[in-house]
Design a protein around this motif. Structure first.
Motif, PDB file in Angstrom:
ATOM      1  N   GLU A  65      40.266  45.258  27.034  1.00 25.52           N
ATOM      2  CA  GLU A  65      39.822  44.755  28.342  1.00 25.52           C
ATOM      3  C   GLU A  65      40.967  44.027  29.051  1.00 25.52           C
ATOM      4  O   GLU A  65      41.273  44.310  30.216  1.00 25.52           O
ATOM      5  N   LYS A  66      41.628  43.119  28.330  1.00 22.71           N
ATOM      6  CA  LYS A  66      42.716  42.339  28.935  1.00 22.71           C
ATOM      7  C   LYS A  66      43.881  43.236  29.340  1.00 22.71           C
ATOM      8  O   LYS A  66      44.463  43.067  30.418  1.00 22.71           O
ATOM      9  N   VAL A  67      44.231  44.190  28.467  1.00 23.56           N
ATOM     10  CA  VAL A  67      45.357  45.084  28.772  1.00 23.56           C
ATOM     11  C   VAL A  67      44.990  46.025  29.918  1.00 23.56           C
ATOM     12  O   VAL A  67      45.813  46.286  30.810  1.00 23.56           O
ATOM     13  N   GLY A  68      43.754  46.511  29.923  1.00 25.14           N
ATOM     14  CA  GLY A  68      43.305  47.380  31.015  1.00 25.14           C
ATOM     15  C   GLY A  68      43.344  46.667  32.358  1.00 25.14           C
ATOM     16  O   GLY A  68      43.789  47.235  33.364  1.00 25.14           O
ATOM     17  N   ILE A  69      42.910  45.401  32.385  1.00 25.03           N
ATOM     18  CA  ILE A  69      42.929  44.628  33.631  1.00 25.03           C
ATOM     19  C   ILE A  69      44.371  44.356  34.065  1.00 25.03           C
ATOM     20  O   ILE A  69      44.697  44.419  35.253  1.00 25.03           O
ATOM     21  N   SER A  70      45.255  44.073  33.108  1.00 24.89           N
ATOM     22  CA  SER A  70      46.661  43.856  33.469  1.00 24.89           C
ATOM     23  C   SER A  70      47.270  45.128  34.059  1.00 24.89           C
ATOM     24  O   SER A  70      48.096  45.065  34.977  1.00 24.89           O
ATOM     25  N   ALA A  71      46.847  46.282  33.557  1.00 28.46           N
ATOM     26  CA  ALA A  71      47.328  47.562  34.115  1.00 28.46           C
ATOM     27  C   ALA A  71      46.858  47.727  35.554  1.00 28.46           C
ATOM     28  O   ALA A  71      47.627  48.168  36.429  1.00 28.46           O
ATOM     29  N   LEU A  72      45.602  47.375  35.824  1.00 30.14           N
ATOM     30  CA  LEU A  72      45.065  47.424  37.190  1.00 30.14           C
ATOM     31  C   LEU A  72      45.879  46.526  38.119  1.00 30.14           C
ATOM     32  O   LEU A  72      46.246  46.911  39.223  1.00 30.14           O
ATOM     33  N   ILE A  73      46.137  45.299  37.651  1.00 30.17           N
ATOM     34  CA  ILE A  73      46.822  44.311  38.485  1.00 30.17           C
ATOM     35  C   ILE A  73      48.250  44.749  38.802  1.00 30.17           C
ATOM     36  O   ILE A  73      48.684  44.699  39.959  1.00 30.17           O
ATOM     37  N   VAL A  74      48.995  45.193  37.793  1.00 31.14           N
ATOM     38  CA  VAL A  74      50.398  45.561  38.025  1.00 31.14           C
ATOM     39  C   VAL A  74      50.501  46.785  38.921  1.00 31.14           C
ATOM     40  O   VAL A  74      51.364  46.846  39.812  1.00 31.14           O
TER      41      VAL A  74
ATOM     42  N   GLY B  75      51.491  47.362  33.590  1.00 31.77           N
ATOM     43  CA  GLY B  75      50.937  46.170  32.964  1.00 31.77           C
ATOM     44  C   GLY B  75      50.844  46.315  31.460  1.00 31.77           C
ATOM     45  O   GLY B  75      50.952  45.324  30.721  1.00 31.77           O
ATOM     46  N   VAL B  76      50.647  47.530  31.002  1.00 32.35           N
ATOM     47  CA  VAL B  76      50.599  47.787  29.556  1.00 32.35           C
ATOM     48  C   VAL B  76      51.956  47.452  28.936  1.00 32.35           C
ATOM     49  O   VAL B  76      52.034  46.858  27.847  1.00 32.35           O
ATOM     50  N   PHE B  77      53.036  47.819  29.625  1.00 35.65           N
ATOM     51  CA  PHE B  77      54.392  47.531  29.144  1.00 35.65           C
ATOM     52  C   PHE B  77      54.637  46.020  29.058  1.00 35.65           C
ATOM     53  O   PHE B  77      55.245  45.521  28.105  1.00 35.65           O
TER      54      PHE B  77
ATOM     55  N   VAL C 274      34.953  50.432  37.176  1.00 33.29           N
ATOM     56  CA  VAL C 274      36.415  50.507  37.041  1.00 33.29           C
ATOM     57  C   VAL C 274      36.865  49.730  35.806  1.00 33.29           C
ATOM     58  O   VAL C 274      37.695  50.209  35.023  1.00 33.29           O
ATOM     59  N   LEU C 275      36.317  48.519  35.620  1.00 30.25           N
ATOM     60  CA  LEU C 275      36.703  47.699  34.468  1.00 30.25           C
ATOM     61  C   LEU C 275      36.284  48.371  33.161  1.00 30.25           C
ATOM     62  O   LEU C 275      37.042  48.366  32.179  1.00 30.25           O
ATOM     63  N   ASP C 276      35.094  48.953  33.148  1.00 28.14           N
ATOM     64  CA  ASP C 276      34.622  49.664  31.951  1.00 28.14           C
ATOM     65  C   ASP C 276      35.528  50.848  31.631  1.00 28.14           C
ATOM     66  O   ASP C 276      35.873  51.102  30.468  1.00 28.14           O
ATOM     67  N   GLU C 277      35.908  51.566  32.675  1.00 32.35           N
ATOM     68  CA  GLU C 277      36.758  52.750  32.496  1.00 32.35           C
ATOM     69  C   GLU C 277      38.141  52.347  31.977  1.00 32.35           C
ATOM     70  O   GLU C 277      38.694  52.982  31.075  1.00 32.35           O
ATOM     71  N   ALA C 278      38.705  51.275  32.565  1.00 32.80           N
ATOM     72  CA  ALA C 278      40.026  50.805  32.129  1.00 32.80           C
ATOM     73  C   ALA C 278      39.983  50.385  30.660  1.00 32.80           C
ATOM     74  O   ALA C 278      40.880  50.715  29.878  1.00 32.80           O
ATOM     75  N   ARG C 279      38.926  49.691  30.262  1.00 28.81           N
ATOM     76  CA  ARG C 279      38.787  49.251  28.862  1.00 28.81           C
ATOM     77  C   ARG C 279      38.639  50.450  27.931  1.00 28.81           C
ATOM     78  O   ARG C 279      39.289  50.516  26.884  1.00 28.81           O
TER      79      ARG C 279
END
Length: 578
Positions: free
Chosen positions: A425-434, A460-462, A396-401
């Motif tokens: 990576e950081k933006v992808g994880i923030s998208a997951l979290i939000v 999270g991207v926003f 999931v983390l790889d895909e988000a990145r």
């Protein structure tokens, strides 16, 4: 400061109604900013005053509201007082609002809202948060993502509110599944494959032995025998188990590092195996243990004492259960860490388990069990990559990145950066979290890659885009003089809207602390980003007179500081460029 304004309004009410100021702090609330023109800043619920016994609960509520509003007079802080439907509205002098709200950001202040009287009313102390808690010898399943990020949010929130926080990862490293895995590894395992790709090989062995066990009772016999050897601490079985545990923890730590999460303690069910049997003995000594017809040992939890509701703590073969080890773990943690509250973060399927745990502990005489809490959460549906169903969190983390990196490469606004993969990576994880935190934790939700990664939606991207944009604004205007500013230059509607919204920050943190739901903070930050986007268009810094530029930069610096602070509480690492 926001706390000065709230305290000033509370003082006015205190003088009029002859009650302590603190009696009005929680009854006062900042008025949410709406699309319609907003005038008042605080409102007081007259019904709350009635419920709290501050004024008599008699007579017509609206008449009483209007009468009280007429008693209150304007002063150097409040310029307008009006009666609404059961509420009294207070409008602060505009220049004073600007001055007090932006004073804290003169020197990069990052504690905005955290010292308010409202938050002082929350109990402080030592908070132990148990979260993530995956099973060893298995790859980190995406299903554990929710426990991990929710627990991290709760720990961050408690810490920023002044609690001493212990972050505990309570690994599933004991029980019959290890009997099954041990028996399976003895039959299907290979040390060479274990060295090459440890968790994948253990996963393959576990799948294979479960398949075999469906129609082969001998596998179950071998599994029970292996687990009994573990409970008796026999050398070869313990050695194999320890190898599985060490391999797993090392791999988990790499995933936690990617998520920006740390733990103070790595514990596990195995730590309490011997204590579990001491718990059983204590239950017996207290006369709480009963033997069932099946030969198991249980605690009767039924009101009538007829065993219609009971908690099994020992199997007929004398081995302990998950609940037994959890009872032992809770007692041990209280003795070792002297916590004031303990919070368990697991999915809602375990609600019955914790209901029983919180019944057995008081029955044993542990009154502190009332300060233990289970935070349940729902399931994530549809979390799959382009290649199919996802099993592991790393996928999931790889895909988000990868998706975020692709989006950034196609965007015309993307800035040059030293390490785009790290930013993605950081933006992808923030998208997951939000996406995870936008709704009530108990609800299941459908995972949606496309919606999650939108730069303009409530994502999270926003949040990251807005933070990076504000950082860029400050970098570009680095030459604008810092220091004092003229509040009279920030009286535009867009400026006031941001400041009115920031008035609510302590209330949002207070509500979050009360119900441990991250949705309040998520929606607050998303609204802040929308307000900033509107102000950014209408209140340019570049090309404005120096004093105006200086004042506007202070406004945007304050918004950026609160945005970053809130993101960190959620577990999001803010990026400066994207």
């Amino acid at each position: 400061m926001a706390c000065f304004l709230r305290r000033s309004v509370a003082a006015k009410l205190s003088r009029t109604l002859r009650q302590p100021e603190d009696a009005f702090i929680s009854a006062l609330s900042a008025v949410p900013v709406s699309k319609k023109q907003q005038s008042s800043d605080f409102r007081l619920s007259v019904n709350t005053l009635r419920l709290n016994g501050i004024i008599p609960a008699s007579g017509d509520l609206q008449l009483e509201t209007e009468a009280l509003a007429n008693e209150l007079k304007q002063d150097s802080v409040v310029e307008e007082i009006s009666a609404g439907h059961g509420v009294i509205n207070f409008k602060v002098h505009r220049q004073l609002l600007v001055q007090k709200m932006l004073e804290p950001f003169e020197e990069g202040y990052d504690k905005f809202g955290l010292r308010s009287e409202l938050l002082k009313s929350l109990k402080k102390g030592t908070t132990l948060v148990e979260f993530s808690s995956p099973n060893i010898a298995k790859k980190f399943h995406a299903g554990h993502l929710r426990s991990t990020i929710i627990g991290n949010f709760i720990a961050n929130l408690k810490q920023c509110l002044g609690n001493s926080v212990i972050r505990m990862n309570y690994l599933g490293d004991w029980g019959m599944q290890f009997g099954l895995l041990g028996a399976g590894f003895n039959q299907f395992g290979c040390q060479e494959k274990l060295k090459e790709n440890p968790l994948q090989h253990l996963f393959d062995v576990y799948v294979q032995v479960n398949r075999e066990a469906e129609n082969n009772e001998e596998i179950w016999t071998a599994a029970r025998a292996f687990f009994q050897k573990l409970e008796q601490h026999e050398g070869p079985a313990m050695s194999l188990w320890k190898q599985f545990r060490d391999i797993t923890v090392n791999e988990y730590k790499q995933v936690y590092q990617r998520l920006g999460i740390h733990f103070d303690v790595y514990s596990g069910e195995s730590f309490h195996q011997e204590q579990a049997h001491e718990v059983v003995q204590r239950l017996q000594d207290q006369g709480l243990l009963k033997i069932t017809e099946k030969g198991t040992s249980a605690v009767d939890l039924s009101p009538a004492g007829d065993m219609s509701s009971c908690c099994t703590v020992l199997r007929s073969d004398g081995t302990s259960l998950y609940i037994t080890r959890d009872i032992a773990a809770a007692i041990d943690r209280k003795e070792q860490y002297h916590f004031d509250e303990m919070i368990y973060v697991t999915d809602k399927s375990q609600e019955h388990h914790f209901h029983q745990l919180f019944q057995v502990l008081p029955a044993m005489g542990y009154s502190w069990a009332g300060r233990c809490q289970h935070v349940p959460f729902g399931l994530v549906r549809g979390m799959n990559t382009r290649s199919g169903e996802v099993v592991f969190l790393e996928d999931v983390l790889d895909e988000a990145r990868a998706r975020m990196l692709q989006n950034m490469s196609q965007s015309k606004t993307t800035k040059e950066m030293d390490c785009p993969e790290d930013t993605a990576e950081k933006v992808g994880i923030s998208a997951l979290i939000v996406q995870d935190f936008r709704g009530p934790l108990e609800s299941d939700y459908k995972f949606d890659w496309d919606r999650m990664l939108q730069a303009r939606g409530d994502t999270g991207v926003f949040l990251q885009y807005t933070h990076a944009r504000l950082c860029s604004l400050m970098r570009r205007n680095n030459g604008v003089a810092a220091g004092g500013f003229d509040p009279s230059l920030l009286l535009e509607e867009r400026s006031i809207a941001i400041l009115q919204h920031l008035l609510r920050y302590d209330e949002v943190l207070y509500q979050s602390a009360k119900d441990l739901q991250p949705k309040h903070l998520v929606h607050f930050l998303l609204r802040l980003c929308h307000l900033v986007a509107s102000a950014h268009k209408e209140l340019p810094v570049k090309g404005s007179p120096d004093e105006v530029a200086q004042a506007r930069l202070r406004l945007f610096r304050g918004a950026c500081s609160v945005l970053a602070s809130g993101m960190r509480i959620l577990g999001i690492i803010p990026v400066d460029k994207m």
